[in-house]
Design a protein around this motif. Structure first.
Motif, PDB file in Angstrom:
ATOM      1  N   ASN A  74       0.792  -1.230   0.000  1.00 43.97           N
ATOM      2  CA  ASN A  74       0.000   0.000   0.000  1.00 43.97           C
ATOM      3  C   ASN A  74       0.829   1.286   0.000  1.00 43.97           C
ATOM      4  O   ASN A  74       0.288   2.364   0.223  1.00 43.97           O
ATOM      5  N   MET A  75       2.126   1.178  -0.262  1.00 48.59           N
ATOM      6  CA  MET A  75       2.930   2.394  -0.308  1.00 48.59           C
ATOM      7  C   MET A  75       3.339   2.698  -1.743  1.00 48.59           C
ATOM      8  O   MET A  75       3.364   1.826  -2.605  1.00 48.59           O
ATOM      9  N   THR A  76       3.659   3.962  -1.985  1.00 47.36           N
ATOM     10  CA  THR A  76       4.012   4.400  -3.329  1.00 47.36           C
ATOM     11  C   THR A  76       5.512   4.238  -3.571  1.00 47.36           C
ATOM     12  O   THR A  76       6.301   4.095  -2.628  1.00 47.36           O
ATOM     13  N   GLU A  77       5.884   4.294  -4.822  1.00 41.67           N
ATOM     14  CA  GLU A  77       7.305   4.248  -5.170  1.00 41.67           C
ATOM     15  C   GLU A  77       8.044   5.428  -4.559  1.00 41.67           C
ATOM     16  O   GLU A  77       9.184   5.296  -4.092  1.00 41.67           O
ATOM     17  N   GLU A  78       7.391   6.593  -4.544  1.00 41.73           N
ATOM     18  CA  GLU A  78       8.015   7.786  -3.971  1.00 41.73           C
ATOM     19  C   GLU A  78       8.277   7.609  -2.478  1.00 41.73           C
ATOM     20  O   GLU A  78       9.335   8.032  -1.967  1.00 41.73           O
ATOM     21  N   GLU A  79       7.333   6.979  -1.775  1.00 41.75           N
ATOM     22  CA  GLU A  79       7.525   6.735  -0.349  1.00 41.75           C
ATOM     23  C   GLU A  79       8.675   5.759  -0.107  1.00 41.75           C
ATOM     24  O   GLU A  79       9.484   5.937   0.814  1.00 41.75           O
TER      25      GLU A  79
END
Length: 258
Positions: free
Chosen positions: A104-109
């Motif tokens: 559930n996390m983004t690549e940016e995170e």
């Protein structure tokens, strides 16, 4: 008896020095006799720490630096050398803790964790180690985390990119320790558990449910307090650890034992 923790005449660089554990360590360095260079993005906060350290009578400079940007780190380290003439100690403290699991996390995170927690150490060491090699002396201390070796199943506190990036810090620590020991450089890592800081005060310390659960599980029955990491930092930064290489000391009140 000789004080092996005496840092008189040494110059210490602390990244992420604008608050929390980094600011505490910087003050501990000064009290042990070192001159200090404070590095972080928030120069206003750095100047507050600088004012506190100046009361010790030791030299201190505040240098704006983004550890995720190579040119910023390069310029900051050169400024430290131009000011003090040498760097003896590097405390790689800058870090972030991004919450979320891989589902559930983004690549940016994900990248934010690795850019700060791992690449930041890479850049700092890249521009300090050649200088230390020339002088045949250096103490590098990397702030990892107890979460490099343990995790949390509670969904509220899952931080997979933090686990992964802090584990990477341990691998980097071991690699550098083996490569640079011949040059008189020691490289070691510290794994704090929960300490009250600016980063945790607005999240973890606001949850009474979490704190109660943490205290119940931890043998010490509490989180770490300000200053309780400083002894380990000073040990790895001083000649007391002159024959210690590539080690990882967990400072967690025994939480990783249960």
């Amino acid at each position: 008896m000789e004080n092996m923790f005496d840092l008189t005449g040494k110059v210490a660089v602390v990244t992420g020095a604008s608050s929390g554990l980094g600011a505490d360590a910087a003050l501990a360095y000064a009290k042990a006799g070192a001159d200090v260079a404070l590095l972080a993005r928030r120069v206003e906060k750095l100047n507050e720490v600088k004012a506190e350290i100046e009361k010790t009578g030791h030299k201190v400079i505040a240098v704006g630096c983004d550890v995720t940007k190579e040119e910023s780190v390069k310029e900051a380290m050169q400024k430290v050398i131009d000011t003090f003439g040498h760097i003896d100690i590097l405390l790689n403290n800058a870090g972030v803790a991004v919450r979320g699991g891989v589902d559930n996390m983004t690549e940016e995170e994900w990248d934010k964790s690795f850019d700060t927690n791992v690449k930041g150490i890479f850049f700092a060491c890249k521009y300090v180690i050649p200088h230390m090699k020339e002088r045949s002396y250096g103490k590098i201390v990397n702030i990892a985390s107890v979460n490099a070796v343990i995790a949390d199943k509670n969904d509220m506190f899952i931080r997979h990119s933090y686990n992964a990036s802090k584990s990477a810090v341990l691998g980097l620590t071991k690699g550098m320790a083996c490569s640079y020991a011949r040059y008189g450089i020691t490289v070691n890592a510290i794994g704090p558990a929960l300490f009250e800081s600016e980063m945790t005060a607005g999240t973890l310390f606001k949850s009474e449910q979490f704190l109660n659960a943490y205290n119940a599980m931890n043998p010490a029955g509490r989180p770490g307090s300000r200053g309780e990491l400083n002894g380990t930092v000073l040990y790895f930064s001083s000649d007391a650890s002159s024959y210690v290489q590539g080690q990882f000391v967990i400072v967690d009140g025994g939480g990783s034992l249960v």
